[in-house]
Design a protein around this motif. Sequence first.
Motif, PDB file in Angstrom:
ATOM      1  N   THR A  36      31.365  21.486 -49.348  1.00 24.73           N
ATOM      2  CA  THR A  36      32.369  20.545 -48.844  1.00 24.73           C
ATOM      3  C   THR A  36      33.735  21.214 -48.790  1.00 24.73           C
ATOM      4  N   PHE A  37      34.066  21.981 -49.811  1.00 23.03           N
ATOM      5  CA  PHE A  37      35.328  22.720 -49.829  1.00 23.03           C
ATOM      6  C   PHE A  37      35.396  23.678 -48.639  1.00 23.03           C
ATOM      7  N   GLN A  38      34.316  24.404 -48.390  1.00 25.60           N
ATOM      8  CA  GLN A  38      34.298  25.364 -47.285  1.00 25.60           C
ATOM      9  C   GLN A  38      34.415  24.672 -45.933  1.00 25.60           C
ATOM     10  N   LYS A  39      33.729  23.547 -45.766  1.00 26.40           N
ATOM     11  CA  LYS A  39      33.809  22.802 -44.499  1.00 26.40           C
ATOM     12  C   LYS A  39      35.196  22.203 -44.293  1.00 26.40           C
ATOM     13  N   LYS A  40      35.784  21.709 -45.359  1.00 29.47           N
ATOM     14  CA  LYS A  40      37.115  21.103 -45.274  1.00 29.47           C
ATOM     15  C   LYS A  40      38.195  22.172 -45.129  1.00 29.47           C
ATOM     16  N   ALA A  41      37.923  23.360 -45.656  1.00 27.17           N
ATOM     17  CA  ALA A  41      38.874  24.473 -45.659  1.00 27.17           C
ATOM     18  C   ALA A  41      40.184  24.083 -46.344  1.00 27.17           C
ATOM     19  N   ALA A  42      40.039  23.292 -47.389  1.00 27.02           N
ATOM     20  CA  ALA A  42      41.189  22.838 -48.173  1.00 27.02           C
ATOM     21  C   ALA A  42      40.677  22.351 -49.524  1.00 27.02           C
ATOM     22  N   PRO A  43      41.561  22.290 -50.519  1.00 25.23           N
ATOM     23  CA  PRO A  43      41.140  21.766 -51.819  1.00 25.23           C
ATOM     24  C   PRO A  43      40.595  20.349 -51.709  1.00 25.23           C
ATOM     25  N   LEU A  44      39.693  20.010 -52.620  1.00 27.41           N
ATOM     26  CA  LEU A  44      39.101  18.681 -52.638  1.00 27.41           C
ATOM     27  C   LEU A  44      39.937  17.749 -53.514  1.00 27.41           C
ATOM     28  N   VAL A  45      39.895  16.471 -53.186  1.00 30.05           N
ATOM     29  CA  VAL A  45      40.584  15.431 -53.958  1.00 30.05           C
ATOM     30  C   VAL A  45      39.550  14.369 -54.334  1.00 30.05           C
ATOM     31  N   LEU A  46      39.954  13.436 -55.180  1.00 29.55           N
ATOM     32  CA  LEU A  46      39.013  12.419 -55.655  1.00 29.55           C
ATOM     33  C   LEU A  46      38.316  11.684 -54.515  1.00 29.55           C
ATOM     34  N   ASP A  47      39.025  11.389 -53.440  1.00 28.67           N
ATOM     35  CA  ASP A  47      38.384  10.699 -52.318  1.00 28.67           C
ATOM     36  C   ASP A  47      37.254  11.520 -51.712  1.00 28.67           C
ATOM     37  N   ASP A  48      37.383  12.838 -51.715  1.00 27.87           N
ATOM     38  CA  ASP A  48      36.291  13.691 -51.220  1.00 27.87           C
ATOM     39  C   ASP A  48      35.057  13.532 -52.104  1.00 27.87           C
ATOM     40  N   PHE A  49      35.274  13.490 -53.414  1.00 28.85           N
ATOM     41  CA  PHE A  49      34.146  13.331 -54.335  1.00 28.85           C
ATOM     42  C   PHE A  49      33.536  11.934 -54.221  1.00 28.85           C
TER      43      PHE A  49
END
Length: 102
Positions: free
Chosen positions: A21-34
């Motif tokens: 998910t991090f690689q696809k987003k190409a940005a740090p993850l946040v709680l909403d991503d989880f």
Amino acid sequence: MPSNEYLPRWDVALAALAKDTFQKKAAPLVLDDFRQLASEHAIRFDDIMESMFQLVIHGEWKYTDRSGNEQTIDQATLDGLYVKRRLSEEDLSAFDGEWQPV
């Protein structure tokens, strides 16, 4: 039989899902991503977060607070978040910064 000291303390499938998910987003993850991952894959949000905390504790990921300061998370921090052997959504909301692999 392998020694437990060499086994990861996190769910490797959840770690791989977060990294993907991090690689696809190409940005740090946040709680909403989880939360989105939990919903999409029928996984408990607190199970994902437990793995994320373990990844940070063991130096595989880092957590940066909303001010941009990298935070040290240790086992005592994680242990303090457990309520009835689960992680509380309310307590997890304090970790509203960014999560990313090291």
